[in-house]
Design a protein around this motif. Structure first.
Motif, PDB file in Angstrom:
ATOM      1  N   LEU A 258       0.827  -1.221   0.000  1.00  0.00           N
ATOM      2  CA  LEU A 258       0.000   0.000   0.000  1.00  0.00           C
ATOM      3  C   LEU A 258       0.856   1.264   0.000  1.00  0.00           C
ATOM      4  CD1 LEU A 258      -2.816  -1.075   2.502  1.00  0.00           C
ATOM      5  CD2 LEU A 258      -2.924  -1.007  -0.005  1.00  0.00           C
ATOM      6  N   LYS A 259       2.079   1.171   0.493  1.00  0.00           N
ATOM      7  CA  LYS A 259       2.999   2.318   0.507  1.00  0.00           C
ATOM      8  C   LYS A 259       3.872   2.375  -0.745  1.00  0.00           C
ATOM      9  CE  LYS A 259       3.443   2.402   5.577  1.00  0.00           C
ATOM     10  NZ  LYS A 259       4.387   2.181   6.716  1.00  0.00           N
ATOM     11  N   LYS A 260       3.607   1.460  -1.694  1.00  0.00           N
ATOM     12  CA  LYS A 260       4.390   1.366  -2.932  1.00  0.00           C
ATOM     13  C   LYS A 260       5.851   0.997  -2.657  1.00  0.00           C
ATOM     14  CE  LYS A 260       1.512   4.662  -5.481  1.00  0.00           C
ATOM     15  NZ  LYS A 260       1.510   5.869  -6.351  1.00  0.00           N
ATOM     16  N   LYS A 261       6.047   0.161  -1.643  1.00  0.00           N
ATOM     17  CA  LYS A 261       7.401  -0.234  -1.263  1.00  0.00           C
ATOM     18  C   LYS A 261       7.577  -1.755  -1.274  1.00  0.00           C
ATOM     19  CE  LYS A 261       8.394   3.867   1.544  1.00  0.00           C
ATOM     20  NZ  LYS A 261       8.820   4.377   2.877  1.00  0.00           N
ATOM     21  N   SER A 262       6.885  -2.424  -2.178  1.00  0.00           N
ATOM     22  CA  SER A 262       7.069  -3.872  -2.334  1.00  0.00           C
ATOM     23  C   SER A 262       8.163  -4.113  -3.367  1.00  0.00           C
ATOM     24  CB  SER A 262       5.761  -4.524  -2.785  1.00  0.00           C
ATOM     25  OG  SER A 262       5.327  -3.972  -4.014  1.00  0.00           O
ATOM     26  N   LEU A 263       8.809  -5.272  -3.276  1.00  0.00           N
ATOM     27  CA  LEU A 263       9.951  -5.550  -4.141  1.00  0.00           C
ATOM     28  C   LEU A 263       9.579  -5.942  -5.569  1.00  0.00           C
ATOM     29  CD1 LEU A 263      12.530  -7.537  -1.964  1.00  0.00           C
ATOM     30  CD2 LEU A 263      12.739  -5.213  -2.854  1.00  0.00           C
ATOM     31  N   PHE A 264       8.656  -6.882  -5.702  1.00  0.00           N
ATOM     32  CA  PHE A 264       8.404  -7.491  -7.001  1.00  0.00           C
ATOM     33  C   PHE A 264       7.251  -6.834  -7.755  1.00  0.00           C
ATOM     34  CE2 PHE A 264       9.734 -11.749  -4.865  1.00  0.00           C
ATOM     35  CZ  PHE A 264      11.062 -11.343  -4.866  1.00  0.00           C
ATOM     36  N   SER A 265       7.315  -6.923  -9.067  1.00  0.00           N
ATOM     37  CA  SER A 265       6.176  -6.512  -9.898  1.00  0.00           C
ATOM     38  C   SER A 265       4.940  -7.314  -9.502  1.00  0.00           C
ATOM     39  CB  SER A 265       6.481  -6.751 -11.378  1.00  0.00           C
ATOM     40  OG  SER A 265       7.560  -5.976 -11.822  1.00  0.00           O
ATOM     41  N   SER A 266       5.151  -8.603  -9.213  1.00  0.00           N
ATOM     42  CA  SER A 266       4.032  -9.475  -8.840  1.00  0.00           C
ATOM     43  C   SER A 266       3.410  -9.077  -7.508  1.00  0.00           C
ATOM     44  CB  SER A 266       4.489 -10.934  -8.784  1.00  0.00           C
ATOM     45  OG  SER A 266       5.527 -11.114  -7.835  1.00  0.00           O
ATOM     46  N   ASP A 267       4.179  -8.428  -6.637  1.00  0.00           N
ATOM     47  CA  ASP A 267       3.636  -7.933  -5.375  1.00  0.00           C
ATOM     48  C   ASP A 267       2.754  -6.712  -5.630  1.00  0.00           C
ATOM     49  OD1 ASP A 267       5.099  -9.815  -3.869  1.00  0.00           O
ATOM     50  OD2 ASP A 267       6.843  -8.496  -3.789  1.00  0.00           O
ATOM     51  N   GLN A 268       3.309  -5.736  -6.331  1.00  0.00           N
ATOM     52  CA  GLN A 268       2.570  -4.504  -6.589  1.00  0.00           C
ATOM     53  C   GLN A 268       1.345  -4.762  -7.465  1.00  0.00           C
ATOM     54  OE1 GLN A 268       3.863  -1.973  -4.820  1.00  0.00           O
ATOM     55  NE2 GLN A 268       1.996  -0.809  -5.227  1.00  0.00           N
ATOM     56  N   ALA A 269       1.399  -5.818  -8.284  1.00  0.00           N
ATOM     57  CA  ALA A 269       0.280  -6.161  -9.163  1.00  0.00           C
ATOM     58  C   ALA A 269      -0.981  -6.534  -8.389  1.00  0.00           C
ATOM     59  CB  ALA A 269       0.676  -7.321 -10.074  1.00  0.00           C
ATOM     60  N   LEU A 270      -0.824  -6.857  -7.104  1.00  0.00           N
ATOM     61  CA  LEU A 270      -1.992  -7.223  -6.298  1.00  0.00           C
ATOM     62  C   LEU A 270      -2.941  -6.050  -6.080  1.00  0.00           C
ATOM     63  CD1 LEU A 270      -0.367  -9.565  -3.597  1.00  0.00           C
ATOM     64  CD2 LEU A 270      -1.401 -10.176  -5.797  1.00  0.00           C
ATOM     65  N   LEU A 271      -2.516  -4.856  -6.457  1.00  0.00           N
ATOM     66  CA  LEU A 271      -3.399  -3.686  -6.357  1.00  0.00           C
ATOM     67  C   LEU A 271      -4.155  -3.426  -7.659  1.00  0.00           C
ATOM     68  CD1 LEU A 271      -1.195  -1.073  -4.406  1.00  0.00           C
ATOM     69  CD2 LEU A 271      -2.843  -2.728  -3.502  1.00  0.00           C
ATOM     70  N   ASP A 272      -3.936  -4.276  -8.651  1.00  0.00           N
ATOM     71  CA  ASP A 272      -4.445  -3.980  -9.990  1.00  0.00           C
ATOM     72  C   ASP A 272      -5.845  -4.480 -10.294  1.00  0.00           C
ATOM     73  OD1 ASP A 272      -2.131  -2.625 -10.462  1.00  0.00           O
ATOM     74  OD2 ASP A 272      -1.193  -4.185 -11.701  1.00  0.00           O
ATOM     75  N   THR A 273      -6.478  -5.179  -9.349  1.00  0.00           N
ATOM     76  CA  THR A 273      -7.902  -5.502  -9.498  1.00  0.00           C
ATOM     77  C   THR A 273      -8.598  -5.131  -8.190  1.00  0.00           C
ATOM     78  OG1 THR A 273      -7.926  -7.762  -8.569  1.00  0.00           O
ATOM     79  CG2 THR A 273      -7.258  -7.524 -10.900  1.00  0.00           C
ATOM     80  N   PRO A 274      -9.862  -4.749  -8.258  1.00  0.00           N
ATOM     81  CA  PRO A 274     -10.581  -4.373  -7.028  1.00  0.00           C
ATOM     82  C   PRO A 274     -10.569  -5.475  -5.973  1.00  0.00           C
ATOM     83  CG  PRO A 274     -11.817  -3.676  -8.958  1.00  0.00           C
ATOM     84  CD  PRO A 274     -10.686  -4.532  -9.472  1.00  0.00           C
ATOM     85  N   LYS A 275     -10.745  -6.728  -6.405  1.00  0.00           N
ATOM     86  CA  LYS A 275     -10.806  -7.842  -5.446  1.00  0.00           C
ATOM     87  C   LYS A 275      -9.486  -8.016  -4.720  1.00  0.00           C
ATOM     88  CE  LYS A 275     -11.858 -12.774  -4.961  1.00  0.00           C
ATOM     89  NZ  LYS A 275     -12.757 -12.565  -3.814  1.00  0.00           N
ATOM     90  N   THR A 276      -8.386  -8.075  -5.482  1.00  0.00           N
ATOM     91  CA  THR A 276      -7.085  -8.296  -4.842  1.00  0.00           C
ATOM     92  C   THR A 276      -6.668  -7.076  -4.023  1.00  0.00           C
ATOM     93  OG1 THR A 276      -5.993  -7.640  -6.911  1.00  0.00           O
ATOM     94  CG2 THR A 276      -6.285 -10.006  -6.515  1.00  0.00           C
ATOM     95  N   LYS A 277      -7.006  -5.886  -4.481  1.00  0.00           N
ATOM     96  CA  LYS A 277      -6.673  -4.669  -3.725  1.00  0.00           C
ATOM     97  C   LYS A 277      -7.414  -4.650  -2.397  1.00  0.00           C
ATOM     98  CE  LYS A 277      -6.479   0.384  -4.013  1.00  0.00           C
ATOM     99  NZ  LYS A 277      -6.737   1.580  -4.863  1.00  0.00           N
ATOM    100  N   ASP A 278      -8.681  -5.054  -2.422  1.00  0.00           N
ATOM    101  CA  ASP A 278      -9.466  -5.111  -1.177  1.00  0.00           C
ATOM    102  C   ASP A 278      -8.857  -6.106  -0.192  1.00  0.00           C
ATOM    103  OD1 ASP A 278     -11.232  -3.225  -2.100  1.00  0.00           O
ATOM    104  OD2 ASP A 278     -12.823  -4.651  -2.620  1.00  0.00           O
TER     105      ASP A 278
END
Length: 318
Positions: A258-278
């Motif tokens: 949530l702070k945009k401080k994850s290492l992997f693209s695959s980590d940050q990608a979890l914010l890319d759909t409403p379900k996974t972001k929730d």
């Protein structure tokens, strides 16, 4: 549990045939044949953890990488023979370590109950024990897995990669019967361990034609990673911990996303759909919610099995 390579987009039919549960599991599988098995394994993991705090991350990642290839059949433990390279020598797995923990647990169990407890069960139980020792939850592990006889380095291409976007992640997990919630919960294993620069350098150098750094990454975090992983480096072991509390199983991972401080693209990608972001938001705000979901997903993932035997030696077929 860092994901290190490209996935082979096999047909759903093939994947379901490989990953359909091959053996019925039960909580009391060794109740009569090896009643002390879980205690013996737990004591071994505890002993190794006392001298090396990286053991839990290593065992969890090993278990994940095992389950995602041929199901949880301990094929990741087999040694290469001659020109036949086993999974452990595939590109995503060369950094796996702590195999000795499973070897020691197997040796101890064999001394008590020879030929009874599979290496696949030992790995599944050790992963549970490792999480608990790191401050995470414990749970009853269904048992009765069999060990596989096949291990191919070429098949490690099926592992989800740290560069994956959300669509690729969803496809990889769904092929194994795992949901979007399982994806987000199991990704929480990234709260433990260490990552080499190679797994996240795509985000901090030459990201695309217009950005050198992934714009979804916090600038100060990107700058710190650049100092650790410059464009040209010969440091084989250069990298960083997955999060500041890398030996403690907690929900820091989700807070960092949530702070945009994850290492992997695959980590940050979890914010890319409403379900996974929730789900990321939910787990970031409640370690209890994360732990509950993680346990459910671990049981689900670790119940995928397709082995045929109980190995006498976890590194070799019978």
């Amino acid at each position: 549990m860092a994901f290190n390579f490209m996935v082979a987009f096999l047909s759903t039919t093939l994947m379901l045939s490989v990953f359909s549960p091959g053996n019925a599991l039960s909580l009391n599988y060794y109740e009569k044949t090896c009643p002390d098995a879980e205690l013996i394994i737990a004591n071994t993991v505890k002993k190794e953890f006392a001298s090396d705090k990286t053991v839990p991350a290593a065992i969890l990642r090993m278990h994940f990488h095992d389950c995602f290839i041929r199901g949880c059949d301990a094929s990741v433990l087999l040694n290469s023979k001659g020109n036949t390279k086993a999974e452990k020598d595939g590109p995503p797995n060369v950094s796996l370590h702590a195999f000795y923990v499973i070897d020691n647990a197997k040796k101890a169990v064999e001394a008590s109950c020879p030929g009874v407890v599979s290496c696949a069960d030992i790995l599944a139980l050790a992963a549970r024990d490792a999480i608990y020792l790191s401050g995470g939850p414990s749970w009853d592990v269904p048992k009765g897995r069999k060990d596989g006889r096949t291990s191919k380095a070429s098949e490690t291409i099926q592992l989800p990669a740290p560069t994956f976007n959300i669509s690729q992640l969803q496809q990889s997990f769904s092929q194994r019967g795992l949901s979007m919630e399982d994806l987000v919960a199991l990704s929480g294993g990234h709260t433990l361990g260490f990552s080499h620069c190679s797994s996240f350098k795509n985000r901090i150098h030459n990201f695309n034609a217009t950005h050198d750094v992934d714009p979804s990454m916090h600038p100060s975090f990107a700058a710190s990673l650049k100092s650790i992983c410059p464009v040209k480096t010969n440091a084989k072991n250069a990298g960083t911990t997955m999060d500041p509390s890398s030996t403690t199983f907690d929900n820091t991972y989700y807070k960092l996303i949530l702070k945009k401080k994850s290492l992997f693209s695959s980590d940050q990608a979890l914010l890319d759909t409403p379900k996974t972001k929730d789900l990321v938001t939910k787990f970031a705000s409640s370690k209890e919610a994360f732990s509950k979901a993680f346990v459910n997903s671990m049981i689900k993932m670790s119940s995928i099995n397709g082995g045929q035997e109980v190995r006498k030696d976890c590194r070799e077929v019978n």
